[in-house]
Design a protein around this motif. Structure first.
Motif, PDB file in Angstrom:
ATOM      1  N   ALA A 287     -20.187 103.775 -10.799  1.00 37.60           N
ATOM      2  CA  ALA A 287     -18.960 104.583 -10.760  1.00 37.60           C
ATOM      3  C   ALA A 287     -18.186 104.485 -12.063  1.00 37.60           C
ATOM      4  O   ALA A 287     -17.669 105.496 -12.575  1.00 37.60           O
ATOM      5  CB  ALA A 287     -18.084 104.147  -9.584  1.00 37.60           C
ATOM      6  N   LYS A 288     -18.107 103.299 -12.649  1.00 39.76           N
ATOM      7  CA  LYS A 288     -17.367 103.128 -13.896  1.00 39.76           C
ATOM      8  C   LYS A 288     -18.076 103.777 -15.071  1.00 39.76           C
ATOM      9  O   LYS A 288     -17.449 104.159 -16.048  1.00 39.76           O
ATOM     10  CB  LYS A 288     -17.138 101.648 -14.156  1.00 39.76           C
ATOM     11  CG  LYS A 288     -16.127 101.026 -13.196  1.00 39.76           C
ATOM     12  CD  LYS A 288     -15.978  99.528 -13.409  1.00 39.76           C
ATOM     13  CE  LYS A 288     -14.991  98.928 -12.409  1.00 39.76           C
ATOM     14  NZ  LYS A 288     -14.877  97.457 -12.561  1.00 39.76           N
ATOM     15  N   LYS A 289     -19.408 103.901 -14.979  1.00 38.81           N
ATOM     16  CA  LYS A 289     -20.156 104.563 -16.047  1.00 38.81           C
ATOM     17  C   LYS A 289     -19.950 106.070 -16.017  1.00 38.81           C
ATOM     18  O   LYS A 289     -19.710 106.704 -17.055  1.00 38.81           O
ATOM     19  CB  LYS A 289     -21.647 104.237 -15.920  1.00 38.81           C
ATOM     20  CG  LYS A 289     -22.516 104.997 -16.921  1.00 38.81           C
ATOM     21  CD  LYS A 289     -23.995 104.710 -16.715  1.00 38.81           C
ATOM     22  CE  LYS A 289     -24.841 105.538 -17.682  1.00 38.81           C
ATOM     23  NZ  LYS A 289     -26.291 105.287 -17.502  1.00 38.81           N
TER      24      LYS A 289
ATOM     25  N   TYR B  16     -14.931 105.989  -2.381  1.00 39.62           N
ATOM     26  CA  TYR B  16     -13.814 105.683  -3.281  1.00 39.62           C
ATOM     27  C   TYR B  16     -12.712 106.700  -3.022  1.00 39.62           C
ATOM     28  O   TYR B  16     -12.926 107.917  -3.125  1.00 39.62           O
ATOM     29  CB  TYR B  16     -14.258 105.761  -4.737  1.00 39.62           C
ATOM     30  CG  TYR B  16     -15.261 104.700  -5.152  1.00 39.62           C
ATOM     31  CD1 TYR B  16     -14.860 103.607  -5.913  1.00 39.62           C
ATOM     32  CD2 TYR B  16     -16.598 104.800  -4.780  1.00 39.62           C
ATOM     33  CE1 TYR B  16     -15.774 102.636  -6.295  1.00 39.62           C
ATOM     34  CE2 TYR B  16     -17.522 103.825  -5.146  1.00 39.62           C
ATOM     35  CZ  TYR B  16     -17.103 102.756  -5.905  1.00 39.62           C
ATOM     36  OH  TYR B  16     -18.007 101.798  -6.284  1.00 39.62           O
TER      37      TYR B  16
ATOM     38  N   PRO C  48     -15.298 106.934 -15.135  1.00 36.52           N
ATOM     39  CA  PRO C  48     -14.442 105.814 -15.566  1.00 36.52           C
ATOM     40  C   PRO C  48     -12.957 106.007 -15.271  1.00 36.52           C
ATOM     41  O   PRO C  48     -12.271 105.065 -14.884  1.00 36.52           O
ATOM     42  CB  PRO C  48     -14.704 105.731 -17.072  1.00 36.52           C
ATOM     43  CG  PRO C  48     -15.219 107.084 -17.450  1.00 36.52           C
ATOM     44  CD  PRO C  48     -15.978 107.567 -16.266  1.00 36.52           C
ATOM     45  N   LYS C  49     -12.449 107.232 -15.450  1.00 40.31           N
ATOM     46  CA  LYS C  49     -11.026 107.478 -15.216  1.00 40.31           C
ATOM     47  C   LYS C  49     -10.738 107.794 -13.754  1.00 40.31           C
ATOM     48  O   LYS C  49      -9.632 107.525 -13.271  1.00 40.31           O
ATOM     49  CB  LYS C  49     -10.548 108.631 -16.100  1.00 40.31           C
ATOM     50  CG  LYS C  49     -10.625 108.340 -17.589  1.00 40.31           C
ATOM     51  CD  LYS C  49     -10.129 109.529 -18.404  1.00 40.31           C
ATOM     52  CE  LYS C  49     -10.204 109.249 -19.897  1.00 40.31           C
ATOM     53  NZ  LYS C  49      -9.751 110.407 -20.688  1.00 40.31           N
TER      54      LYS C  49
ATOM     55  N   VAL D 299     -12.058 106.581 -10.932  1.00 36.57           N
ATOM     56  CA  VAL D 299     -12.059 105.510  -9.933  1.00 36.57           C
ATOM     57  C   VAL D 299     -11.019 104.429 -10.228  1.00 36.57           C
ATOM     58  O   VAL D 299     -10.927 103.451  -9.476  1.00 36.57           O
ATOM     59  CB  VAL D 299     -13.462 104.874  -9.829  1.00 36.57           C
ATOM     60  CG1 VAL D 299     -14.471 105.900  -9.359  1.00 36.57           C
ATOM     61  CG2 VAL D 299     -13.893 104.259 -11.166  1.00 36.57           C
ATOM     62  N   VAL D 300     -10.244 104.622 -11.306  1.00 37.71           N
ATOM     63  CA  VAL D 300      -9.201 103.637 -11.597  1.00 37.71           C
ATOM     64  C   VAL D 300      -8.178 103.638 -10.459  1.00 37.71           C
ATOM     65  O   VAL D 300      -7.623 104.670 -10.099  1.00 37.71           O
ATOM     66  CB  VAL D 300      -8.507 103.956 -12.939  1.00 37.71           C
ATOM     67  CG1 VAL D 300      -7.305 103.044 -13.142  1.00 37.71           C
ATOM     68  CG2 VAL D 300      -9.488 103.810 -14.093  1.00 37.71           C
TER      69      VAL D 300
ATOM     70  N   THR E  75     -21.207  95.755  -6.221  1.00 36.38           N
ATOM     71  CA  THR E  75     -21.135  95.579  -7.669  1.00 36.38           C
ATOM     72  C   THR E  75     -21.970  96.633  -8.381  1.00 36.38           C
ATOM     73  O   THR E  75     -21.557  97.199  -9.397  1.00 36.38           O
ATOM     74  CB  THR E  75     -21.626  94.168  -8.063  1.00 36.38           C
ATOM     75  OG1 THR E  75     -20.777  93.194  -7.460  1.00 36.38           O
ATOM     76  CG2 THR E  75     -21.622  93.990  -9.569  1.00 36.38           C
TER      77      THR E  75
ATOM     78  N   ASP F 123     -20.058  99.893  -8.125  1.00 30.89           N
ATOM     79  CA  ASP F 123     -18.911  99.910  -9.040  1.00 30.89           C
ATOM     80  C   ASP F 123     -19.366 100.135 -10.478  1.00 30.89           C
ATOM     81  O   ASP F 123     -18.705 100.855 -11.245  1.00 30.89           O
ATOM     82  CB  ASP F 123     -18.140  98.600  -8.940  1.00 30.89           C
ATOM     83  CG  ASP F 123     -17.394  98.468  -7.621  1.00 30.89           C
ATOM     84  OD1 ASP F 123     -17.197  99.503  -6.951  1.00 30.89           O
ATOM     85  OD2 ASP F 123     -17.008  97.333  -7.270  1.00 30.89           O
ATOM     86  N   ARG F 124     -20.493  99.514 -10.832  1.00 31.11           N
ATOM     87  CA  ARG F 124     -21.006  99.673 -12.187  1.00 31.11           C
ATOM     88  C   ARG F 124     -21.385 101.141 -12.447  1.00 31.11           C
ATOM     89  O   ARG F 124     -21.093 101.704 -13.508  1.00 31.11           O
ATOM     90  CB  ARG F 124     -22.206  98.752 -12.395  1.00 31.11           C
ATOM     91  CG  ARG F 124     -22.747  98.752 -13.808  1.00 31.11           C
ATOM     92  CD  ARG F 124     -23.692  97.581 -14.053  1.00 31.11           C
ATOM     93  NE  ARG F 124     -24.767  97.545 -13.059  1.00 31.11           N
ATOM     94  CZ  ARG F 124     -24.909  96.577 -12.153  1.00 31.11           C
ATOM     95  NH1 ARG F 124     -24.048  95.565 -12.100  1.00 31.11           N
ATOM     96  NH2 ARG F 124     -25.920  96.615 -11.295  1.00 31.11           N
TER      97      ARG F 124
END
Length: 433
Positions: free
Chosen positions: A291-293, A320, A296-297, A299-300, A285, A288-289
């Motif tokens: 990576a999304k920061k 990833y 963001p585009k 790791v979709v 978690t 992921d937090r």
């Protein structure tokens, strides 16, 4: 340029008054003799005096070289400058009043164009401390065209008929043709085009970009290592496609990033962040937090693999990867996270998903093809990858060749998943997108 005269404002007004009187007196007398409007003649003389004063008044600008003229900027570039807009406005009154006074729009337009070209040519030849610029010619010509249109519409409203005549067309076109040829030949054979303004703008843009790079890199370092973290050393390296690799060293660790994408490429802590007791799901978690920061585009839709090679209390590794129709895309994100949830390092490649043809070569066929190329070895297909071959993205099987009882990997063979041919993929650089 017009800015040079505006900067010399104390001497501008007296010079304008002298030239306006010198032009106004004979213009008013000639207008009265011919039965034309004396008021319009005086206004036209004043407007022309303003043009001559602003454009030919000696200054301390220019390059100091005679016989050169700045090539200027592209249309969208030069119109963005204040100097160009002032030059446009400068020639609107004189061209508009010329149309109203002479009532010959085409002749007035030709005369205005000859005037602006002649002024710049004189600036190039004479040591006036003024800079000849093709941007000024474009701006003055645009102002002249706008002034002629304004004067023509005024005449049309006043007379209720189109103010064009055969005589006006004949004289205007003739003057434009003859004057244009003379001026074109003069510029061609006596004036050397240079690129001073473009070079200056390029330097300013580079400076602004470097300041933006430094500010973003410092902000990134603060976010990764803590507020007020000092950059002890930094460097930048130009890549392909206009991109830069930025590098920063701090007491806590290093950061490598891609500009102007503003993407992290690598970073690493120089020391551990202590032990922790987070569970595997909590660590993922945290990853992921992060990576999304930062991605963001990228790791979709990515598949995440979680490994803890040293046990639950050691660092964990998150990878990833994104797959399209079973083909692993070139995007990569490998992250090392401590058991306390602190991201200790990462390596990223944020290449966009390329468009590739559909893979038709099966794993078995790729295996047989690789074994034929490596006599006596055993082929073990590893995965189907998007690789660039001869500058084109292709689906490619990566096949390992193993030998001996321990099945030691000896080499790697790449098989095109469309043609079944053995290929040599190109390296994917940091600047690739």
């Amino acid at each position: 340029m017009i800015e040079a005269s505006i900067g010399a404002l104390p001497g501008l007004i007296p010079a304008f008054l002298v030239i306006a009187i010198m032009l106004g007196i004979p213009s008013g007398i000639a207008a009265k003799v011919k039965g034309k409007s004396v008021g319009l003649a005086l206004l036209l003389a004043a407007a022309l005096a303003g043009v001559l004063t602003v454009t030919l008044m000696p200054g301390d600008g220019g390059s100091g070289r005679a016989g050169i003229c700045d090539a200027g900027l592209p249309l969208q570039g030069f119109l963005a400058s204040e100097s160009a807009r002032l030059n446009v406005l400068l020639f609107i009154p004189v061209s508009c009043l010329a149309v109203l006074f002479f009532k010959r729009p085409i002749l007035a337009l030709s005369g205005t164009l000859m005037l602006t070209c002649g002024v710049e040519l004189l600036q190039s030849w004479a040591g006036l401390g003024r800079a000849c610029s093709y941007d000024d010619i474009k701006a003055n010509a645009l102002g002249g065209v706008l002034g002629v249109l304004l004067g023509t519409m005024s005449l049309w409203v006043w007379r209720r008929r189109i103010p064009f005549t055969r005589t006006d067309a004949l004289w205007g076109v003739s003057l434009g043709a003859v004057g244009g040829l003379i001026l074109a030949a003069s510029f061609t054979f006596t004036v050397e085009p240079v690129h001073l303004e473009a070079a200056s703008q390029h330097r300013h843009e580079n400076m602004r970009d470097m300041l933006a790079q430094d500010a973003w890199l410092q902000e990134t370092v603060n976010s990764l290592y803590g507020k007020d973290t000092k950059i002890t050393q930094s460097a930048s390296e130009k890549l392909q496609n206009g991109r830069w690799r930025l590098r920063a060293e701090t007491a806590q660790g290093s950061v490598v990033a891609l500009w102007p994408d503003r993407k992290l490429m690598r970073f690493a802590l120089q020391s551990g962040s202590g032990t922790g007791t987070l569970s595997e799901s909590e660590i993922q978690t945290a990853g992921d937090r992060f990576a999304k920061k930062w991605f963001p585009k990228d790791v979709v839709g990515a598949k995440v693999t979680h490994r803890d090679p040293d046990g639950n209390r050691g660092p964990h590794i998150l990878t990833y990867r994104r797959y399209v129709d079973g083909v692993m895309m070139p995007m990569r994100l490998d992250m090392t996270i401590s058991a306390s949830g602190r991201v200790m390092g990462l390596a990223a490649r944020t290449t966009r998903d390329p468009k590739i043809p559909k893979a038709v070569v099966t794993k078995d066929k790729a295996t047989k093809q690789a074994e034929r190329a490596a006599t006596g070895g055993t082929a073990v297909p590893v995965r189907l990858l998007a690789q660039r071959v001869d500058h084109t993205w292709r689906p490619v099987w990566m096949v390992s060749i193993v030998r001996g009882p321990k099945q030691t990997v000896e080499s790697t063979v790449f098989i095109d998943a469309v043609t079944a041919a053995e290929v040599s993929p190109e390296a994917i650089g940091d600047g690739d997108v």
